[in-house]
Scaffold this motif. Structure first.
Motif, PDB file in Angstrom:
ATOM      1  N   HIS A   2      11.026 -41.304 -25.365  1.00 48.22           N
ATOM      2  CA  HIS A   2      11.367 -41.616 -24.070  1.00 48.22           C
ATOM      3  C   HIS A   2      12.248 -42.890 -23.968  1.00 48.22           C
ATOM      4  N   PRO A   3      13.373 -43.171 -24.593  1.00 47.26           N
ATOM      5  CA  PRO A   3      14.105 -44.305 -24.533  1.00 47.26           C
ATOM      6  C   PRO A   3      14.546 -44.670 -23.196  1.00 47.26           C
ATOM      7  N   ASP A   4      14.713 -45.893 -22.954  1.00 43.31           N
ATOM      8  CA  ASP A   4      15.674 -46.274 -21.646  1.00 43.31           C
ATOM      9  C   ASP A   4      17.129 -46.239 -22.045  1.00 43.31           C
ATOM     10  N   TRP A   5      17.632 -45.165 -21.635  1.00 45.42           N
ATOM     11  CA  TRP A   5      19.091 -44.931 -21.797  1.00 45.42           C
ATOM     12  C   TRP A   5      20.006 -45.611 -20.948  1.00 45.42           C
ATOM     13  N   SER A   6      19.347 -46.180 -19.724  1.00 42.87           N
ATOM     14  CA  SER A   6      20.316 -47.096 -18.894  1.00 42.87           C
ATOM     15  C   SER A   6      20.598 -48.339 -19.564  1.00 42.87           C
ATOM     16  N   TYR A   7      19.968 -48.476 -20.579  1.00 43.80           N
ATOM     17  CA  TYR A   7      20.178 -50.009 -21.180  1.00 43.80           C
ATOM     18  C   TYR A   7      21.252 -49.936 -22.265  1.00 43.80           C
ATOM     19  N   VAL A   8      21.853 -48.750 -22.715  1.00 40.81           N
ATOM     20  CA  VAL A   8      22.846 -48.494 -23.653  1.00 40.81           C
ATOM     21  C   VAL A   8      24.158 -49.356 -23.262  1.00 40.81           C
ATOM     22  N   TYR A   9      24.353 -48.935 -22.038  1.00 43.31           N
ATOM     23  CA  TYR A   9      25.649 -49.749 -21.637  1.00 43.31           C
ATOM     24  C   TYR A   9      25.696 -50.085 -20.153  1.00 43.31           C
ATOM     25  N   SER A  10      25.781 -51.306 -19.773  1.00 45.79           N
ATOM     26  CA  SER A  10      25.725 -51.461 -18.401  1.00 45.79           C
ATOM     27  C   SER A  10      27.017 -52.264 -17.801  1.00 45.79           C
ATOM     28  N   GLY A  11      27.723 -52.799 -18.796  1.00 47.07           N
ATOM     29  CA  GLY A  11      29.015 -53.492 -18.514  1.00 47.07           C
ATOM     30  C   GLY A  11      28.839 -55.175 -18.130  1.00 47.07           C
ATOM     31  N   ASP A  12      27.515 -55.542 -18.057  1.00 46.38           N
ATOM     32  CA  ASP A  12      27.162 -56.949 -18.043  1.00 46.38           C
ATOM     33  C   ASP A  12      27.286 -57.780 -19.229  1.00 46.38           C
ATOM     34  N   GLY A  13      27.457 -57.321 -20.158  1.00 52.95           N
ATOM     35  CA  GLY A  13      27.147 -58.062 -21.632  1.00 52.95           C
ATOM     36  C   GLY A  13      25.564 -58.258 -21.921  1.00 52.95           C
TER      37      GLY A  13
END
Length: 263
Positions: free
Chosen positions: A53-64
């Motif tokens: 159940h990984p945190d997919w939102s952490y893959v790319y957020s655009g804030d570096g």
């Protein structure tokens, strides 16, 4: 007529087995075995739950501050640390390579000693030292990987130089060619594929090493991983581990395909 084995030849396998077992027992006797903590199963279960159940939102957020940025920084550290050190390792390899038939060569001995001294310190120890010297960040990671890789690749490069066929060099010298002619027309063409092969292989190792250097503040994906572990953010830990596995597997496959074409 079958020659009868001596007593030593008959007992040699048993002696070797006893010595090896004795070394293992001696080694384990110095390790304090404190058992497994009662929370080990809970932690392992939490990590496995994070992997599923990984945190997919952490893959790319655009804030570096996302996984993609951390993985790219890890690759950059491994790339710079490996390929810059590969260039620096070439002159050291020629210094350490024994190219004469003499039993002892002062030039080769001093070069090998220098490469041994460089290889003494592992990347993690070097990362701690360079973090204190230049501050935390990717620069310290590049210095740590680069310094250690110079020693490793210098040793491998020098062995490649020692193992080449000296026939072309002797032919160039017999035809009146200089030492520089032999170097550029015989030695370098013979060792260059091996140099590239070792460099790519070292890059694979450096990618793995760069993944944990962030634990001591040397940049890369190790920093968010240790932070996620310390805060028990298991979904974040899961997605970071998945990212590391995918990155390392892809690099190994690509590097392996390139090395097959070089050798």
């Amino acid at each position: 007529m079958i020659k009868k084995k001596s007593l030593w030849q008959q007992s040699q396998p048993w002696v070797i087995t006893i010595v090896v077992v004795g070394i293992f027992l001696w080694g384990f006797s110095g390790i304090p075995l404190n058992g497994i903590k009662s929370t080990a199963g809970q932690v392992l279960g939490s990590i496995l739950n994070g992997l599923f159940h990984p945190d997919w939102s952490y893959v790319y957020s655009g804030d570096g501050e996302d996984l993609i940025t951390a993985l790219l920084e890890t690759l950059a550290i491994a790339f710079l640390g490996t390929f810059i050190s590969a260039i620096l390792a070439v002159p050291l390899a020629f210094w350490a390579a024994k190219t004469t038939r003499k039993f002892f060569s002062p030039k080769s001995a001093t070069g090998k000693l220098l490469l041994t001294v460089i290889r003494v310190f592992p990347e993690l120890v070097l990362a701690i030292m360079f973090t204190k010297a230049v501050g935390p960040g990717a620069y310290a990671g590049v210095l740590a990987l680069g310094f250690h890789s110079v020693g490793m690749m210098g040793k491998l490069f020098s062995e490649a130089i020692e193992n080449i066929d000296r026939g072309p060099n002797e032919a160039i010298a017999a035809a009146g060619g200089s030492a520089l002619d032999g170097l550029t027309m015989a030695t370098f063409p013979a060792v260059l594929p091996e140099f590239m092969n070792y460099t790519l292989y070292r890059f694979e190792i450096s990618v793995r090493s760069a993944s944990i250097l962030g634990i001591v503040g040397a940049g890369g994906v190790g920093a968010p991983l240790i932070f996620a572990l310390s805060t028990r953010s298991w979904p974040r830990v899961g997605i970071i581990l998945i990212g590391i596995v995918v990155m390392v597997t892809a690099i190994d496959f690509i590097s392996g395909q390139i090395r097959k074409r070089l050798v």
